[in-house]
Design a protein around this motif. Structure first.
Motif, PDB file in Angstrom:
ATOM      1  N   LEU A  69     -20.121  32.349  15.418  1.00 25.55           N
ATOM      2  CA  LEU A  69     -19.614  33.407  14.548  1.00 25.55           C
ATOM      3  C   LEU A  69     -18.489  34.179  15.224  1.00 25.55           C
ATOM      4  O   LEU A  69     -17.480  34.528  14.590  1.00 25.55           O
ATOM      5  N   SER A  70     -18.643  34.438  16.522  1.00 21.85           N
ATOM      6  CA  SER A  70     -17.587  35.155  17.247  1.00 21.85           C
ATOM      7  C   SER A  70     -16.312  34.325  17.331  1.00 21.85           C
ATOM      8  O   SER A  70     -15.206  34.878  17.385  1.00 21.85           O
ATOM      9  N   GLN A  71     -16.450  33.000  17.328  1.00 22.21           N
ATOM     10  CA  GLN A  71     -15.281  32.127  17.426  1.00 22.21           C
ATOM     11  C   GLN A  71     -14.491  32.082  16.121  1.00 22.21           C
ATOM     12  O   GLN A  71     -13.268  31.942  16.131  1.00 22.21           O
ATOM     13  N   VAL A  72     -15.180  32.180  14.978  1.00 20.27           N
ATOM     14  CA  VAL A  72     -14.488  32.011  13.696  1.00 20.27           C
ATOM     15  C   VAL A  72     -14.120  33.327  13.029  1.00 20.27           C
ATOM     16  O   VAL A  72     -13.301  33.346  12.108  1.00 20.27           O
ATOM     17  N   SER A  73     -14.725  34.439  13.473  1.00 21.69           N
ATOM     18  CA  SER A  73     -14.544  35.704  12.764  1.00 21.69           C
ATOM     19  C   SER A  73     -13.078  36.127  12.685  1.00 21.69           C
ATOM     20  O   SER A  73     -12.642  36.721  11.691  1.00 21.69           O
ATOM     21  N   ALA A  74     -12.300  35.846  13.715  1.00 23.77           N
ATOM     22  CA  ALA A  74     -10.896  36.270  13.732  1.00 23.77           C
ATOM     23  C   ALA A  74      -9.956  35.261  13.085  1.00 23.77           C
ATOM     24  O   ALA A  74      -8.803  35.590  12.779  1.00 23.77           O
ATOM     25  N   ASP A  75     -10.437  34.032  12.855  1.00 23.02           N
ATOM     26  CA  ASP A  75      -9.551  32.975  12.370  1.00 23.02           C
ATOM     27  C   ASP A  75      -9.631  32.763  10.861  1.00 23.02           C
ATOM     28  O   ASP A  75      -8.688  32.240  10.268  1.00 23.02           O
ATOM     29  N   LEU A  76     -10.750  33.115  10.256  1.00 21.82           N
ATOM     30  CA  LEU A  76     -10.925  32.865   8.833  1.00 21.82           C
ATOM     31  C   LEU A  76     -10.218  33.962   8.035  1.00 21.82           C
ATOM     32  O   LEU A  76     -10.712  35.079   7.910  1.00 21.82           O
TER      33      LEU A  76
END
Length: 210
Positions: free
Chosen positions: A44-51
């Motif tokens: 979740l921490s990996q995708v939160s800024a990219d989506l």
């Protein structure tokens, strides 16, 4: 996007789990619940800024939802029995097939999105740990629910280097309520010796009382 090294490591970890559980092992609640939750949190921490686009969010919701459904089906397909007084879990051929389907859906969705919008695909590529973690957590919950209905006691964590196994009183209590057997009361993690049964806890843990 997840790096090739990360993907290889994740696939190697999945294969390791498959081999261990196809051979069969005692149900270990900590491994079934805490590890997937940690993987999901990292994902979740990996995708939160990219989506950022609606399309990437839609694909993430769909792939995560499918992973959760497949995780529940995997849990239902796992064989749960009692051995030496402990709950014992073993993967079946159906479980392995569902794992393959889960990975195929995840990587297939990434491939489709890459053909539509490479930028969105790059954002979705970081969601591997999130979707797998969510599916593994649901699988673990379903397996533990089956184990609670059985006779074998559920370990919280296996002891290392000859140390007693750790038990979870709340799981014991659930089995007691479900099956009408007496469960020990005590600290968050009581200990269970392979030969002598529940024993007093030592060290930093409070004393275990029957």
């Amino acid at each position: 996007m997840s790096s090739p090294v990360q993907i290889v490591l994740v696939l190697a970890a999945v294969c390791y789990v498959l081999v261990r559980r196809m051979m069969g092992e005692p149900a270990e609640a900590k491994r079934m619940l805490v590890l997937p939750a940690v993987l999901g949190a990292i994902g979740l921490s990996q995708v939160s800024a990219d989506l950022k686009s609606p399309l990437s969010i839609l694909f993430l919701v769909l792939t995560a939802g499918i992973s959760v459904v497949i995780g529940a089906l995997r849990g239902a397909s796992v064989r749960v029995s009692a051995r030496d007084g402990l709950a014992f879990v073993q993967y079946t051929g159906v479980t392995v097939a569902l794992w393959v389907a889960n990975l195929a859906v995840k990587f297939g969705a990434n491939f489709v999105l890459r053909a539509i919008d490479p930028q969105d695909a790059a954002a979705l590529g970081n969601s591997l740990l999130l979707t797998l973690g969510a599916g593994m957590l649901v699988e673990g919950l379903v397996v533990l629910a089956k184990a609670v209905r059985g006779e074998g006691r559920i370990l919280w964590a296996k002891g290392k280097d000859g140390a007693p196994h750790q038990l979870s009183p709340w799981l014991d209590s659930m089995q007691q309520n479900r099956n009408g057997r007496t469960a020990p009361a005590g600290t968050p993690h009581a200990e269970y010796g392979s030969d002598t049964g529940p024993t007093p806890s030592t060290g930093t843990q409070q004393q275990f009382r029957r």
